[in-house]
Motif scaffolding. Sequence first.
Motif, PDB file in Angstrom:
ATOM      1  N   SER A  80     -35.908  85.642 -53.178  1.00 15.16           N
ATOM      2  CA  SER A  80     -35.921  84.179 -53.127  1.00 15.16           C
ATOM      3  C   SER A  80     -34.793  83.595 -53.975  1.00 15.16           C
ATOM      4  CB  SER A  80     -37.268  83.642 -53.625  1.00 15.16           C
ATOM      5  OG  SER A  80     -38.328  84.080 -52.802  1.00 15.16           O
ATOM      6  N   ALA A  81     -34.591  84.152 -55.172  1.00 19.52           N
ATOM      7  CA  ALA A  81     -33.502  83.694 -56.029  1.00 19.52           C
ATOM      8  C   ALA A  81     -32.161  83.907 -55.339  1.00 19.52           C
ATOM      9  CB  ALA A  81     -33.530  84.444 -57.365  1.00 19.52           C
ATOM     10  N   GLY A  82     -31.977  85.098 -54.759  1.00 17.25           N
ATOM     11  CA  GLY A  82     -30.731  85.392 -54.052  1.00 17.25           C
ATOM     12  C   GLY A  82     -30.471  84.412 -52.924  1.00 17.25           C
ATOM     13  N   ILE A  83     -31.502  84.083 -52.179  1.00 12.88           N
ATOM     14  CA  ILE A  83     -31.354  83.132 -51.074  1.00 12.88           C
ATOM     15  C   ILE A  83     -30.878  81.773 -51.590  1.00 12.88           C
ATOM     16  CG2 ILE A  83     -32.659  81.752 -49.390  1.00 12.88           C
ATOM     17  CD1 ILE A  83     -34.405  84.283 -48.930  1.00 12.88           C
ATOM     18  N   LEU A  84     -31.501  81.270 -52.644  1.00 10.04           N
ATOM     19  CA  LEU A  84     -31.129  79.960 -53.173  1.00 10.04           C
ATOM     20  C   LEU A  84     -29.706  79.963 -53.721  1.00 10.04           C
ATOM     21  CD1 LEU A  84     -34.452  78.874 -54.932  1.00 10.04           C
ATOM     22  CD2 LEU A  84     -33.585  78.167 -52.693  1.00 10.04           C
ATOM     23  N   TRP A  85     -29.317  81.041 -54.370  1.00  6.63           N
ATOM     24  CA  TRP A  85     -27.957  81.117 -54.907  1.00  6.63           C
ATOM     25  C   TRP A  85     -26.921  81.133 -53.789  1.00  6.63           C
ATOM     26  CZ3 TRP A  85     -28.931  85.625 -58.877  1.00  6.63           C
ATOM     27  CH2 TRP A  85     -29.775  85.153 -59.894  1.00  6.63           C
ATOM     28  N   VAL A  86     -27.174  81.931 -52.777  1.00  6.95           N
ATOM     29  CA  VAL A  86     -26.231  82.015 -51.658  1.00  6.95           C
ATOM     30  C   VAL A  86     -26.117  80.661 -50.963  1.00  6.95           C
ATOM     31  CG1 VAL A  86     -25.856  83.030 -49.364  1.00  6.95           C
ATOM     32  CG2 VAL A  86     -26.434  84.503 -51.301  1.00  6.95           C
ATOM     33  N   VAL A 101     -26.113  90.267 -47.728  1.00 10.71           N
ATOM     34  CA  VAL A 101     -25.123  89.234 -47.402  1.00 10.71           C
ATOM     35  C   VAL A 101     -23.727  89.833 -47.332  1.00 10.71           C
ATOM     36  CG1 VAL A 101     -24.009  87.125 -48.286  1.00 10.71           C
ATOM     37  CG2 VAL A 101     -26.511  87.337 -48.324  1.00 10.71           C
ATOM     38  N   ASN A 102     -23.397  90.717 -48.275  1.00  9.23           N
ATOM     39  CA  ASN A 102     -22.069  91.335 -48.283  1.00  9.23           C
ATOM     40  C   ASN A 102     -21.831  92.206 -47.060  1.00  9.23           C
ATOM     41  OD1 ASN A 102     -21.284  90.101 -50.645  1.00  9.23           O
ATOM     42  ND2 ASN A 102     -21.714  91.858 -51.958  1.00  9.23           N
ATOM     43  N   LEU A 103     -22.902  92.841 -46.544  1.00  9.16           N
ATOM     44  CA  LEU A 103     -22.766  93.653 -45.336  1.00  9.16           C
ATOM     45  C   LEU A 103     -22.318  92.826 -44.142  1.00  9.16           C
ATOM     46  CD1 LEU A 103     -25.811  96.145 -45.310  1.00  9.16           C
ATOM     47  CD2 LEU A 103     -23.382  96.706 -45.508  1.00  9.16           C
ATOM     48  N   SER A 104     -22.690  91.553 -44.143  1.00  7.50           N
ATOM     49  CA  SER A 104     -22.299  90.674 -43.034  1.00  7.50           C
ATOM     50  C   SER A 104     -21.024  89.894 -43.340  1.00  7.50           C
ATOM     51  CB  SER A 104     -23.440  89.696 -42.709  1.00  7.50           C
ATOM     52  OG  SER A 104     -23.712  88.860 -43.822  1.00  7.50           O
ATOM     53  N   GLY A 105     -20.318  90.305 -44.397  1.00  9.65           N
ATOM     54  CA  GLY A 105     -19.032  89.686 -44.712  1.00  9.65           C
ATOM     55  C   GLY A 105     -19.042  88.722 -45.865  1.00  9.65           C
ATOM     56  N   GLY A 106     -20.200  88.539 -46.510  1.00  5.72           N
ATOM     57  CA  GLY A 106     -20.276  87.627 -47.636  1.00  5.72           C
ATOM     58  C   GLY A 106     -20.562  86.203 -47.197  1.00  5.72           C
ATOM     59  N   VAL A 107     -20.237  85.263 -48.057  1.00  4.13           N
ATOM     60  CA  VAL A 107     -20.436  83.840 -47.758  1.00  4.13           C
ATOM     61  C   VAL A 107     -19.114  83.296 -47.224  1.00  4.13           C
ATOM     62  CG1 VAL A 107     -21.191  81.604 -48.651  1.00  4.13           C
ATOM     63  CG2 VAL A 107     -22.080  83.719 -49.664  1.00  4.13           C
ATOM     64  N   ASN A 108     -19.039  83.137 -45.918  1.00  2.00           N
ATOM     65  CA  ASN A 108     -17.790  82.715 -45.273  1.00  2.00           C
ATOM     66  C   ASN A 108     -16.617  83.611 -45.682  1.00  2.00           C
ATOM     67  OD1 ASN A 108     -18.938  80.394 -43.938  1.00  2.00           O
ATOM     68  ND2 ASN A 108     -18.967  79.377 -45.931  1.00  2.00           N
ATOM     69  N   GLY A 109     -16.902  84.910 -45.773  1.00  2.00           N
ATOM     70  CA  GLY A 109     -15.864  85.877 -46.113  1.00  2.00           C
ATOM     71  C   GLY A 109     -15.730  86.191 -47.585  1.00  2.00           C
ATOM     72  N   ILE A 152     -32.753  90.536 -56.053  1.00  2.75           N
ATOM     73  CA  ILE A 152     -31.503  89.773 -56.037  1.00  2.75           C
ATOM     74  C   ILE A 152     -30.377  90.628 -55.466  1.00  2.75           C
ATOM     75  CG2 ILE A 152     -29.694  88.800 -57.511  1.00  2.75           C
ATOM     76  CD1 ILE A 152     -31.969  87.931 -59.431  1.00  2.75           C
ATOM     77  N   ILE A 153     -30.238  91.834 -56.010  1.00  2.00           N
ATOM     78  CA  ILE A 153     -29.130  92.700 -55.611  1.00  2.00           C
ATOM     79  C   ILE A 153     -29.288  93.163 -54.163  1.00  2.00           C
ATOM     80  CG2 ILE A 153     -28.045  94.947 -56.082  1.00  2.00           C
ATOM     81  CD1 ILE A 153     -28.645  94.353 -59.097  1.00  2.00           C
ATOM     82  N   ASP A 154     -30.521  93.403 -53.726  1.00  2.82           N
ATOM     83  CA  ASP A 154     -30.738  93.741 -52.320  1.00  2.82           C
ATOM     84  C   ASP A 154     -30.248  92.613 -51.416  1.00  2.82           C
ATOM     85  OD1 ASP A 154     -31.770  96.270 -52.687  1.00  2.82           O
ATOM     86  OD2 ASP A 154     -33.869  95.657 -52.541  1.00  2.82           O
ATOM     87  N   TYR A 155     -30.548  91.377 -51.788  1.00  4.03           N
ATOM     88  CA  TYR A 155     -30.115  90.271 -50.935  1.00  4.03           C
ATOM     89  C   TYR A 155     -28.593  90.108 -50.978  1.00  4.03           C
ATOM     90  CZ  TYR A 155     -30.082  85.907 -48.396  1.00  4.03           C
ATOM     91  OH  TYR A 155     -29.839  84.936 -47.446  1.00  4.03           O
ATOM     92  N   PHE A 156     -27.994  90.272 -52.154  1.00  2.50           N
ATOM     93  CA  PHE A 156     -26.527  90.219 -52.247  1.00  2.50           C
ATOM     94  C   PHE A 156     -25.890  91.278 -51.345  1.00  2.50           C
ATOM     95  CE2 PHE A 156     -26.310  88.374 -56.852  1.00  2.50           C
ATOM     96  CZ  PHE A 156     -26.644  87.130 -56.366  1.00  2.50           C
TER      97      PHE A 156
END
Length: 434
Positions: free
Chosen positions: A320-326, A56-64, A49-53
């Motif tokens: 997989s959990a991280g993907i669904l949450w994002v 995502v954060n490295l690319s700016g998060g979810v729409n910033g 989960i934390i790896d996926y977070f």
Amino acid sequence: MKRFASIIAGLTLAASGAALAQPAEQYIALPSYRVGPYAAGGSGFYGGIIDYFNLVNLSGGVNGVKISWEECETEYNPSRGVECYERLKTRNGGATLVEPLSTGVAYGILDRLAVDKIPMTMIGYGRSDAANGKVFPYVFPLITSYWNQAAAMIKYLGDKEGGVDKLKGKKIVHLYHDSAFGKEPLPVLEALSKQHGFELIKIPVTPPGSEQQSQWLQIRQARPDHVILWGWGSMNAVAIKTAQRNGFPREKILGVWWAGSEEDTVPTGDAAKGYSAMTFNTPGNYPVLDEIRKKLYANGKGNLADAARIGSVYHMRGVSAGILWVEAIRAAQEKFGKGKRVTGEQLRWGLENLNVDDARLKAVGAFGMLPSVKTSCDDHEGSGAVKVQQWDGKKWNAITPNWIVGDKALTRKLLEESSAAYAAEKKITPACLK
């Protein structure tokens, strides 16, 4: 001095304005466990989960909007899990999602979620009838539940015999972790036993399951056609090794997906070769895992202590959990404001309106890793599809090329009955939230 004070005031206002201009972080509560007899599952899952977070954060998060989180060690203990939930839920502006990876903890906090307006996911575990969003609006047993897994197990075992009708007169042992987790599939197994005419033999194992000689002696005497190993943690390796000592063929054992990780098979050596277990992830490598290796672990930013665990069963489930949450956060932002932190209520809507299809899975580098997931008020699970994997002595391999779905008509009927009883007990008027 007046001029100096005005400069300071101006700087303070500028700093506060800059802080306000930054989108608030999306805070998620993780009552996790990384020590104790179930540490392998917890560390792998939450590590994924934390790896996926972080990816995502490295690319700016979810729409910033960056994702933030906090862990609290539960040691897989229900009372500690409830304490951790209470401790975490008000931090950082309030938790907008919680995931305890424990049926016991999930049951312990379930009635608090609607009051606190914090959605909870149960990725492949927990209370199966919570798929009815009219009764459990804040609970999401995403991907698949224990009930649908049990139904898929019987379908698979029936297919091995030449059809489910061939199960008539057969003996199937349910060797289970004596807890809420181990007892969860019993309504489905008992119903299918009556429907298809096989004998269901229920044998509990006291947690953590480090001694099972008496249970396997009972199995040897019963001479069943199949054994369903519904285990967790150290219980699984003990079961596989004890089965070997008692001469029970590993090919006749089918594990729950929490008895189907590398941590369950590697310690058993040759005893596990040929052993099969259910899964809601397809073993293998995927672009998202390569991105995690390249962008995180190559730069010393990975969450796992051992990089060799990247892409292992537990780690892949966490990803997989991280993907669904994002994707749920993304869906909520589309409705309530792109680039803004969504509330727990809004994220609940996002989880209830997920549509993670094959095209979206391909876009995030996870096509084939998990089934497509589409939720609704009636269906907080969103799939119910599973596969069977087999250990070849070194790695897991999928032995069912396509996703399997069991008797969903039966599981839905049981789900409706069980959730209706819960609603009556708790005086809940079933309805969809807006």
